[in-house]
Design a protein around this motif. Structure first.
Motif, PDB file in Angstrom:
ATOM      1  N   GLU A  78       5.952  55.019  32.664  1.00 48.83           N
ATOM      2  CA  GLU A  78       6.476  53.871  31.934  1.00 48.83           C
ATOM      3  C   GLU A  78       5.549  53.527  30.778  1.00 48.83           C
ATOM      4  O   GLU A  78       4.396  53.946  30.746  1.00 48.83           O
ATOM      5  CB  GLU A  78       6.621  52.666  32.873  1.00 48.83           C
ATOM      6  CG  GLU A  78       5.306  52.237  33.513  1.00 48.83           C
ATOM      7  CD  GLU A  78       5.486  51.153  34.565  1.00 48.83           C
ATOM      8  OE1 GLU A  78       6.437  50.361  34.467  1.00 48.83           O
ATOM      9  OE2 GLU A  78       4.658  51.094  35.475  1.00 48.83           O
ATOM     10  N   LEU A  79       6.073  52.779  29.825  1.00 51.50           N
ATOM     11  CA  LEU A  79       5.273  52.327  28.684  1.00 51.50           C
ATOM     12  C   LEU A  79       4.176  51.383  29.152  1.00 51.50           C
ATOM     13  O   LEU A  79       4.367  50.585  30.075  1.00 51.50           O
ATOM     14  CB  LEU A  79       6.136  51.558  27.683  1.00 51.50           C
ATOM     15  CG  LEU A  79       7.157  52.324  26.872  1.00 51.50           C
ATOM     16  CD1 LEU A  79       8.021  51.341  26.086  1.00 51.50           C
ATOM     17  CD2 LEU A  79       6.475  53.294  25.933  1.00 51.50           C
ATOM     18  N   HIS A  80       3.022  51.463  28.480  1.00 55.36           N
ATOM     19  CA  HIS A  80       1.952  50.492  28.669  1.00 55.36           C
ATOM     20  C   HIS A  80       1.417  50.138  27.288  1.00 55.36           C
ATOM     21  O   HIS A  80       1.758  50.796  26.297  1.00 55.36           O
ATOM     22  CB  HIS A  80       0.824  51.051  29.541  1.00 55.36           C
ATOM     23  CG  HIS A  80       1.185  51.177  30.983  1.00 55.36           C
ATOM     24  ND1 HIS A  80       1.453  50.084  31.783  1.00 55.36           N
ATOM     25  CD2 HIS A  80       1.326  52.265  31.775  1.00 55.36           C
ATOM     26  CE1 HIS A  80       1.739  50.488  33.008  1.00 55.36           C
ATOM     27  NE2 HIS A  80       1.683  51.813  33.030  1.00 55.36           N
ATOM     28  N   PRO A 114       3.150  55.637  25.167  1.00 53.43           N
ATOM     29  CA  PRO A 114       4.294  56.142  25.914  1.00 53.43           C
ATOM     30  C   PRO A 114       3.877  56.796  27.230  1.00 53.43           C
ATOM     31  O   PRO A 114       2.690  57.102  27.426  1.00 53.43           O
ATOM     32  CB  PRO A 114       4.902  57.176  24.958  1.00 53.43           C
ATOM     33  CG  PRO A 114       3.758  57.647  24.142  1.00 53.43           C
ATOM     34  CD  PRO A 114       2.852  56.446  23.985  1.00 53.43           C
ATOM     35  N   PRO A 115       4.832  57.024  28.132  1.00 53.11           N
ATOM     36  CA  PRO A 115       4.515  57.736  29.372  1.00 53.11           C
ATOM     37  C   PRO A 115       3.858  59.082  29.059  1.00 53.11           C
ATOM     38  O   PRO A 115       4.281  59.788  28.145  1.00 53.11           O
ATOM     39  CB  PRO A 115       5.889  57.949  30.027  1.00 53.11           C
ATOM     40  CG  PRO A 115       6.750  56.868  29.448  1.00 53.11           C
ATOM     41  CD  PRO A 115       6.246  56.669  28.045  1.00 53.11           C
ATOM     42  N   TYR A 133      -9.042  42.689  27.809  1.00 53.32           N
ATOM     43  CA  TYR A 133      -7.831  43.251  27.230  1.00 53.32           C
ATOM     44  C   TYR A 133      -6.782  43.370  28.320  1.00 53.32           C
ATOM     45  O   TYR A 133      -7.095  43.346  29.513  1.00 53.32           O
ATOM     46  CB  TYR A 133      -8.090  44.588  26.525  1.00 53.32           C
ATOM     47  CG  TYR A 133      -8.553  45.727  27.401  1.00 53.32           C
ATOM     48  CD1 TYR A 133      -7.636  46.617  27.957  1.00 53.32           C
ATOM     49  CD2 TYR A 133      -9.898  45.946  27.636  1.00 53.32           C
ATOM     50  CE1 TYR A 133      -8.053  47.677  28.741  1.00 53.32           C
ATOM     51  CE2 TYR A 133     -10.322  47.008  28.407  1.00 53.32           C
ATOM     52  CZ  TYR A 133      -9.397  47.882  28.953  1.00 53.32           C
ATOM     53  OH  TYR A 133      -9.817  48.927  29.720  1.00 53.32           O
ATOM     54  N   ILE A 134      -5.529  43.449  27.882  1.00 56.92           N
ATOM     55  CA  ILE A 134      -4.413  43.447  28.826  1.00 56.92           C
ATOM     56  C   ILE A 134      -3.361  44.470  28.410  1.00 56.92           C
ATOM     57  O   ILE A 134      -3.401  45.004  27.302  1.00 56.92           O
ATOM     58  CB  ILE A 134      -3.746  42.058  28.917  1.00 56.92           C
ATOM     59  CG1 ILE A 134      -3.121  41.665  27.563  1.00 56.92           C
ATOM     60  CG2 ILE A 134      -4.728  40.997  29.388  1.00 56.92           C
ATOM     61  CD1 ILE A 134      -2.235  40.429  27.608  1.00 56.92           C
ATOM     62  N   CYS A 135      -2.405  44.687  29.300  1.00 62.13           N
ATOM     63  CA  CYS A 135      -1.140  45.337  28.984  1.00 62.13           C
ATOM     64  C   CYS A 135      -0.122  44.207  28.992  1.00 62.13           C
ATOM     65  O   CYS A 135       0.025  43.520  30.002  1.00 62.13           O
ATOM     66  CB  CYS A 135      -0.780  46.399  30.024  1.00 62.13           C
ATOM     67  SG  CYS A 135       0.885  47.066  29.793  1.00 62.13           S
TER      68      CYS A 135
END
Length: 152
Positions: A78-80, A114-115, A133-135
């Motif tokens: 999955e996207l991060h 992207p994955p 920092y975060i996603c």
């Protein structure tokens, strides 16, 4: 040299697709640099893997004034994203890899990875401190930290 007053993510992607990295200067001016340019100081990239909605390692230490390369490898399907709080504010940086960087009036905002993708961020930390920092993808509660230490 290319200059934009209000850069768009699409403009950045054109440069990345053409084999150029994007450098942000004070959030408003973009320059292009070939991706194959090596740093003048030997440095080992810091690899941060993203797996099972976690950043590994959760803590990275850098030094003020020393060039750094953060490499984010997304091992998930999955996207991060990598969203720094204040670490890159006012800092010149290059973004490479197959992620989608986003910029705003204050400069770099985030990069969507992207994955099975990869994003490389090259910069020199300007000030010491602890920078989270975060996603920020919906439902992802991923957090980690970069500590920038003063040279001894």
């Amino acid at each position: 040299m290319f200059s934009f007053h209000r850069p768009t993510a699409r403009a950045h992607m054109v440069f990345l697709a053409a084999g150029w990295s994007v450098a942000v200067l004070a959030g408003a001016v973009l320059t292009r640099t070939p991706l194959n340019v090596s740093a003048s100081v030997d440095q080992t990239p810091v690899v941060i893997t993203i797996k099972a909605r976690q950043f590994h390692p959760p803590l990275v230490t850098l030094r003020v004034g020393q060039p750094a390369t953060l490499v984010f490898e997304n091992l998930d399907t999955e996207l991060h994203s990598f969203v720094p709080k204040d670490l890159l504010r006012g800092v010149n940086l290059n973004v490479g890899g197959n992620g989608a960087p986003e910029f705003g009036e204050e400069g770099f905002k985030r990069v969507i990875i992207p994955p099975e993708g990869r994003a490389e961020i090259r910069f020199t930390p300007l000030r010491p401190g602890e920078f989270g920092y975060i996603c920020d993808m919906p439902g992802h509660q991923m957090r980690a930290q970069i500590v920038v230490e003063q040279e001894p």
